[in-house]
Design an enzyme around this catalytic site. Structure first.
Site, short mmCIF file in Angstrom:
data_model
loop_
_atom_site.label_atom_id
_atom_site.label_comp_id
_atom_site.label_asym_id
_atom_site.label_seq_id
_atom_site.Cartn_x
_atom_site.Cartn_y
_atom_site.Cartn_z
N LYS A 1 10.13 -2.14 -12.46
CA LYS A 1 10.95 -0.92 -12.26
C LYS A 1 10.23 0.29 -12.85
O LYS A 1 10.14 1.33 -12.22
CB LYS A 1 12.27 -1.06 -12.97
CG LYS A 1 13.56 -1.46 -12.38
CD LYS A 1 13.96 -1.28 -11.02
CE LYS A 1 13.05 -1.80 -9.97
NZ LYS A 1 13.55 -2.85 -9.14
N ASN B 1 6.51 0.54 15.18
CA ASN B 1 6.49 -0.06 13.84
C ASN B 1 5.75 -1.38 13.95
O ASN B 1 5.96 -2.11 14.92
CB ASN B 1 7.91 -0.37 13.34
CG ASN B 1 8.67 0.87 12.94
OD1 ASN B 1 8.14 1.98 13.02
ND2 ASN B 1 9.90 0.68 12.53
N GLY B 2 4.97 -1.72 12.93
CA GLY B 2 4.27 -3.00 12.96
C GLY B 2 2.77 -2.80 13.11
O GLY B 2 2.25 -1.70 12.94
N CYS C 1 7.65 2.24 8.15
CA CYS C 1 7.87 3.08 9.34
C CYS C 1 9.30 2.98 9.86
O CYS C 1 9.92 1.93 9.79
CB CYS C 1 6.95 2.64 10.46
SG CYS C 1 5.23 2.59 10.03
N HIS D 1 -2.42 -14.73 -26.19
CA HIS D 1 -3.48 -15.18 -25.29
C HIS D 1 -4.06 -14.01 -24.49
O HIS D 1 -4.55 -14.20 -23.39
CB HIS D 1 -2.94 -16.27 -24.36
CG HIS D 1 -2.44 -17.45 -25.11
ND1 HIS D 1 -3.27 -18.31 -25.79
CD2 HIS D 1 -1.19 -17.90 -25.34
CE1 HIS D 1 -2.56 -19.25 -26.40
NE2 HIS D 1 -1.27 -19.01 -26.14
N ARG E 1 13.01 4.40 3.35
CA ARG E 1 12.16 3.23 3.60
C ARG E 1 10.71 3.48 3.21
O ARG E 1 9.92 2.54 3.13
CB ARG E 1 12.24 2.83 5.07
CG ARG E 1 13.65 2.41 5.48
CD ARG E 1 13.74 2.25 6.97
NE ARG E 1 12.97 1.11 7.42
CZ ARG E 1 13.46 -0.12 7.57
NH1 ARG E 1 14.72 -0.35 7.31
NH2 ARG E 1 12.71 -1.09 7.99
N LYS F 1 10.82 0.73 1.21
CA LYS F 1 12.02 -0.06 0.89
C LYS F 1 11.96 -1.42 1.57
O LYS F 1 12.34 -2.43 1.01
CB LYS F 1 13.25 0.72 1.36
CG LYS F 1 14.57 0.04 1.08
CD LYS F 1 14.89 0.11 -0.39
CE LYS F 1 16.13 -0.66 -0.77
NZ LYS F 1 16.13 -0.96 -2.21
N GLU G 1 7.09 1.23 -10.82
CA GLU G 1 7.43 1.71 -9.46
C GLU G 1 7.82 3.17 -9.45
O GLU G 1 7.39 3.93 -8.60
CB GLU G 1 8.64 0.93 -8.93
CG GLU G 1 8.35 -0.36 -8.24
CD GLU G 1 9.63 -1.01 -7.70
OE1 GLU G 1 9.58 -1.48 -6.57
OE2 GLU G 1 10.66 -1.05 -8.40
N TRP H 1 4.27 5.06 8.02
CA TRP H 1 3.67 4.60 6.76
C TRP H 1 2.30 4.06 7.16
O TRP H 1 2.21 3.03 7.83
CB TRP H 1 4.55 3.52 6.15
CG TRP H 1 4.23 3.13 4.75
CD1 TRP H 1 4.66 3.73 3.60
CD2 TRP H 1 3.43 2.01 4.32
NE1 TRP H 1 4.18 3.08 2.50
CE2 TRP H 1 3.43 2.02 2.90
CE3 TRP H 1 2.71 1.01 4.98
CZ2 TRP H 1 2.74 1.07 2.14
CZ3 TRP H 1 2.02 0.06 4.23
CH2 TRP H 1 2.05 0.10 2.83
N GLU I 1 10.78 -7.82 -14.35
CA GLU I 1 11.52 -6.87 -13.52
C GLU I 1 11.59 -5.50 -14.21
O GLU I 1 11.46 -4.46 -13.56
CB GLU I 1 12.92 -7.43 -13.22
CG GLU I 1 13.86 -6.51 -12.48
CD GLU I 1 13.36 -6.07 -11.10
OE1 GLU I 1 12.38 -6.63 -10.58
OE2 GLU I 1 13.97 -5.12 -10.56
C1 G6P Z 1 9.68 -3.73 -1.32
C2 G6P Z 1 10.78 -2.96 -2.06
C3 G6P Z 1 11.28 -3.78 -3.23
C4 G6P Z 1 11.74 -5.16 -2.75
C5 G6P Z 1 10.64 -5.88 -1.96
C6 G6P Z 1 11.19 -7.10 -1.27
O1 G6P Z 1 8.56 -3.83 -2.12
O2 G6P Z 1 10.28 -1.72 -2.52
O3 G6P Z 1 12.36 -3.12 -3.85
O4 G6P Z 1 12.08 -5.93 -3.86
O5 G6P Z 1 10.14 -5.02 -0.92
O6 G6P Z 1 12.12 -6.68 -0.32
P1 G6P Z 1 13.32 -7.56 0.20
O7 G6P Z 1 14.04 -6.67 1.17
O8 G6P Z 1 12.72 -8.75 0.85
O9 G6P Z 1 14.17 -7.91 -0.97
#
Ligand code: G6P
Length: 609
Positions: A486, A98-99, A2, A505, A27, A604, A489, A74, A482
């Protein structure tokens, strides 16, 4: 997640608010809304979907006023819908939030008994009614706001306006970031500085349990008891340009290409011969890390993967036992903390709720020091940690983290060198060798980017695929994780990262000729082991994509796609081999036609639990 924008000015604020919301789109959100006040009337418009829908609605219906609040939501309580979108109104009051208000159900019950009615399923509507209910026994909206906040459990960033007093904007923060932007004859609030860069670069950061009262001429900040607080004004070094796509089609693509420069920035002013300047870790001196006996790293998402790589380096270069844990798990575990332990958080935003909660828990535990590796100056993690190592990646807008990740890795490597030097674990030769390698990193990153065209072609073969495996060994295992993160996502292809040795396994059962398997195979000490694992996969007919060093010889056949990447020092392989994986997921997402910069359901900065 949010986003909040609020403004009070001597001009119409709706365009400022809408522009601010556009800048918060990255975000992640699913609906948006705005409320302004003019001529004693509230003008409230809400839409589902993108901010552009809200902009069209505002253009059509009009939203006049010199004061207003706006929000991207959100969904947490209740589905994404116009009714559940913010602002929420209770008679003269309008609120964005927010929250999460954790005790909203019991508060709602009390309010229902008092005769309040609710249109939405949100906790926010409960809060605005709660503030309203306190108005009856309060001398002002400010008093009622304070009383309501004392009753609330949970996290909030809030902006509140009152139809009967269009000259005052209220804000409050607990657990969810909120900043005040200072203009000339106008003032603003937002959940992120990026929202306000077109109108100001001077900010006040609200701390936990602080309230702010803004007029066009004045900003006053108070604690929950109503005591006035002195606040520092911080000048941001970001400019509005840093959030434009420039010549690139997507922010993510731009940010992948910015990596040589962001890595250069991470190093800027920090290397002096074979020494790393002590100022690199803000707050540290030559003894800070001398007697550390163990390290606990805590983070989420991509930052967690950076931590996993960091463990290999920290243990190798400092000899200190290092653990890495996902923040949402750490915060609910009864961890045993040895004496002289260092607690490290890694976070791009510095506001991730679980990481922040873990830091707060760590401060009550037996840790001797806390350190954050973070990209955002002034963020909660930075303010609440003893020490900070800034990654200096610059603003990252694409939800999928790219340059933030590679600069986190470089920061962890630098930190390992600093600690290794202080505790005497690293020899002068080894230190020299690594520093020399690090100096070459930005230009090597440029070389790695030159594989872009080849990867774009390769990614066409992923079109129509539903699943994908990523394999790596040793320090490249977290890079495989990672790579998989990616891909899932942003392209929505289901992907898993596996330690190649773990293949037999379980995951080997999935392998058939439809399954692409990406192997991260730089030339290193585990190469022979990895090649054995490759053969196991090849024997089962998988479509193999081997990302290898130029000088590595791996047997090929008609089924195997080899991508030869530039040779590079072994210590840098995790950082550099990340780049082709980022490009692969980017191109797969473009081919799949997904919303690359704002993938569905993702945010984000995850500021709620
Ligand atoms: C969200 C974002 C990711 C990020 C994660 C942790 O899931 O989409 O890209 O890695 O949060 O965020 P931070 O700001 O703590 O690195």
């Amino acid at each position: 997640m949010c986003g909040i924008v609020g403004a009070i000015a001597q001009r119409n604020v709706s365009q400022i608010l809408l522009e601010g919301l556009s800048r918060l789109e990255y975000r992640g959100y699913d609906s948006a809304g705005i409320c302004t006040i003019s001529d004693g009337e509230q003008h409230c418009i809400k839409t589902t979907g993108k901010v552009k829908n809200l902009k069209e609605a505002v253009k059509e219906k009009g939203c006049p006023g010199f004061i207003g609040i706006a929000h991207t939501r959100w969904a947490t309580h209740g589905i994404p819908s116009e009714t559940n979108a913010h602002p929420h109104i209770c008679e003269n009051l309008a609120l964005v939030h927010n929250g999460i208000i954790e005790n909203f159900a019991s508060l709602k019950e009390d309010l229902l008994k008092q005769g309040y009615q609710f249109k939405s399923q949100t906790d926010t509507e409960v809060l605005v009614c709660l503030i309203h209910s306190h108005l009856k026994n309060s001398s002002s909206v400010f008093e009622a706001f304070k009383k309501a906040l004392k009753e609330v459990k949970g996290s909030f960033g809030l902006a509140l306006i009152d139809k009967n007093d269009p000259d005052t904007l209220y804000a409050a923060r607990s657990g969810s970031p909120l900043i005040i932007g200072l203009g000339i004859g106008e003032n603003f609030i937002a959940s992120d500085t990026l929202a306000l860069l077109p109108v100001t670069r001077r900010f006040i950061y609200l701390e936990e349990n602080e309230l702010a009262v803004l007029t066009t001429e004045e900003v006053n900040v108070y604690d929950l008891e109503g005591n006035k607080l002195e606040k520092q004004i911080v000048e941001s070094d970001l400019d509005a340009e840093s959030i434009s796509k420039g010549k690139f089609r997507h922010f993510m693509q731009k940010e992948i290409y910015e990596q040589p420069q962001s890595l250069r920035n991470t190093l800027l002013g920090r290397l002096n011969g074979d020494d790393i300047s002590l100022e690199t870790v803000v707050g540290a001196d030559e003894n800070t890390f001398r007697n550390i006996s163990s390290i606990q790293i805590v983070a989420c998402g991509t930052s967690y993967h950076a931590g996993l790589v960091g463990r290999y380096w920290l243990e190798e270069l400092t000899g200190i036992a290092t653990n890495v844990e996902i923040a949402s798990e750490y915060r609910y575990r009864k961890a045993v903390v040895r004496d002289n332990s260092l607690f490290i958080t890694i976070s791009q935003s510095g506001e991730t709720a679980d990481t922040l909660a873990s830091l707060r828990l760590a401060k009550e535990q037996n840790y001797s020091k806390t350190l954050s590796i973070c990209n955002v100056n002034g963020s909660s993690l930075v303010r609440e940690s003893d020490f900070t190592l800034f990654t200096k990646a610059g603003a990252e807008i694409g939800v999928a983290s790219t340059k933030a990740f590679t600069t986190q890795l470089l920061s962890l490597l630098i930190l390992a060198l600093i600690i290794g030097k202080q505790n005497g674990s690293i020899s002068a030769e080894k230190n020299h060798e690594i520093i020399e390698a690090i100096r070459k990193l930005p230009s090597l990153a440029e070389e790695f980017l030159s594989c872009d065209k080849l990867i774009a072609t390769l990614s066409e073969q992923f079109s129509g695929k539903r699943h994908c495996l990523f394999l790596g060994r040793g320090v490249m295992f977290p890079i495989a994780l990672e790579g998989a993160l990616k891909l899932k996502e942003i392209s929505y292809i289901h992907a898993e990262g596996y330690a190649a040795g773990e293949l037999k396994h379980g995951p080997i059962a999935l392998i058939d000729k439809e399954m692409p398997v990406v192997v991260v195979a730089p030339d290193n000490s585990l190469m022979d082991k990895l090649i054995s694992n490759v053969e196991e996969v090849r024997a089962r007919g998988a479509q193999l994509y081997i990302f290898k060093s130029g000088n590595t010889v791996i047997k090929s056949d008609g089924q195997t796609n080899m991508l030869s990447l530039p040779d590079c020092p072994e210590i840098l392989q995790p950082i550099l081999f990340t780049i082709p994986l980022q490009l692969l997921s980017y191109h797969c997402a473009v081919i799949n036609g997904t919303d690359v910069d704002q993938p569905r359901n993702l945010a984000k900065s995850v500021t709620v639990e």
